[in-house]
Design an enzyme around this catalytic site. Structure first.
Site, PDB file in Angstrom:
ATOM      1  N   ASP A 102      59.412   7.652 -33.092  1.00 56.98           N
ATOM      2  CA  ASP A 102      59.414   8.868 -33.900  1.00 56.98           C
ATOM      3  C   ASP A 102      60.603   9.734 -33.459  1.00 56.98           C
ATOM      4  OD1 ASP A 102      57.809  10.581 -35.896  1.00 56.98           O
ATOM      5  OD2 ASP A 102      57.820  11.908 -34.164  1.00 56.98           O
ATOM      6  N   TYR A 147      56.232  17.615 -45.619  1.00 55.23           N
ATOM      7  CA  TYR A 147      55.683  18.211 -44.390  1.00 55.23           C
ATOM      8  C   TYR A 147      56.753  18.796 -43.482  1.00 55.23           C
ATOM      9  CZ  TYR A 147      56.918  14.138 -41.460  1.00 55.23           C
ATOM     10  OH  TYR A 147      57.589  13.167 -40.758  1.00 55.23           O
ATOM     11  N   TYR A 230      61.123  19.821 -35.347  1.00 56.76           N
ATOM     12  CA  TYR A 230      61.203  20.208 -36.757  1.00 56.76           C
ATOM     13  C   TYR A 230      62.181  21.337 -37.061  1.00 56.76           C
ATOM     14  CZ  TYR A 230      57.350  17.006 -36.893  1.00 56.76           C
ATOM     15  OH  TYR A 230      56.615  15.876 -36.743  1.00 56.76           O
ATOM     16  N   HIS A 290      53.301   3.842 -38.891  1.00 55.18           N
ATOM     17  CA  HIS A 290      54.110   4.741 -38.069  1.00 55.18           C
ATOM     18  C   HIS A 290      53.745   4.609 -36.584  1.00 55.18           C
ATOM     19  CE1 HIS A 290      56.883   8.055 -37.660  1.00 55.18           C
ATOM     20  NE2 HIS A 290      55.989   8.813 -37.055  1.00 55.18           N
TER      21      HIS A 290
END
Length: 313
Positions: A102, A147, A230, A290
């Site tokens: 990730d 998201y 993010y 994932h």
């Protein structure tokens, strides 16, 4: 699991929680993503240790049992590059293998690009090399309910998550991210509203696993994770014309929602990614999600160990 040793190590002024197993001369450093923590690598740590390697997984700063930096909102993924190098220095490791999952793939790749003398090879799961900064992203081609777009908005995720306890937030995100569909909310929804309470945990992820993840996020909260990755995802870090020269392996689940990001599948399958990572092997896992390393641990362990055994340090 009981043979994994835990310690806190001072790196760049912060105490980092470090898990370690194995006494081999070659070190493998595992880099977690979100909503994960060091524990996400439990299967791989034991396997590589049993194959003669020194396995190290740590909680990034601001995550789990590691300390928070004083000003999280000023942090970027490039702070984690310094953290990786600082951890290697603190453990007296000259050169290591990096394994990133990730967003953990990003600081792993950036470390390999900027400091190839410290990286023997790199393996990433679910994320190929991406040019840092906005140029490497096509997120703006997705709806506003995407998201990452939602979580980049200051205060929005905090209000959304704040309606639930930490364990429910982790359960919701982990379950959503296990799907093959990109999490996108409607205009009148928040991301947590996409989760159906009737949906069970994935079969490879137990209630005990969930509790372990949740207990660590109860300690750290979500302030740092929302910033890194993010809210700092478009920072380029001044890494001009990046190229990863070390050997690399990308393991991609074909049911991983990330492969549906705009342009992503073509970027990988066409080989365009190899202009940045010329010595790259790519392996696809047909049913892989994932969380392919938790879903199919024996298969992923085998791929990792076979790749490591081919390299020299």
């Amino acid at each position: 699991m009981e043979n994994i040793k835990h310690s806190h190590i001072q790196v760049k002024g912060l105490k980092l929680h470090v898990a370690e197993i194995g006494t081999g001369s070659k070190a493998v450093v595992f880099l977690h993503g979100f909503p994960e923590i060091w524990y996400t690598w439990r299967h791989q740590m034991i396997a590589v240790a049993n194959s003669g390697y020194r396995a190290i997984a740590f909680d990034f700063r601001g995550y789990g049992l590691s300390e928070q930096p004083p000003e999280p909102e000023k942090e970027t993924m490039f702070d984690l590059v310094g953290e990786i190098l600082g951890l290697l220095d603190a453990l007296n490791i000259t050169k290591a293998f990096l394994v990133g999952k990730d967003f953990g793939a990003f600081p792993g790749y950036f470390t390999a690009a900027a400091h190839p003398e410290r990286v023997a090879a790199i393996i990433t799961l679910g994320i190929p090399f991406m040019v840092p900064g906005k140029a490497g992203s096509r997120h703006d081609e997705l709806p506003n309910g995407f998201y990452i777009t939602r979580w980049r908005e200051p205060g929005r995720a905090e209000a959304d998550f704040g309606r639930f306890d930490v364990k429910s937030v982790i359960r919701n995100i982990y379950t959503l991210f296990s799907s093959s569909e990109i999490p996108i909310a409607a205009d009148d929804q928040e991301i947590m509203d996409l989760f159906s309470p009737s949906k069970p945990l994935p079969p490879w992820f137990s209630e005990e696993d969930l509790q372990t993840y949740a207990s660590l996020y109860e300690k750290s909260g979500f302030r740092y994770p929302l910033q890194v990755p993010y809210r700092s995802i478009n920072v380029d870090g001044g890494l001009s014309e990046p190229k990863v020269s070390v050997p690399a392996l990308l393991i991609m689940g074909e049911k991983d929602y990330v492969i549906k990001f705009p342009g992503m599948e073509d970027y990988i399958r066409s080989g365009a990614v190899k202009q940045f990572v010329p010595d790259l092997e790519i392996t696809y896992i047909p049913e892989g999600s994932h969380f392919v390393h938790e879903q199919f641990p024996e298969k992923i362990n085998q791929l990792i160990i076979e790749f490591l055994n081919k390299q020299s340090v």
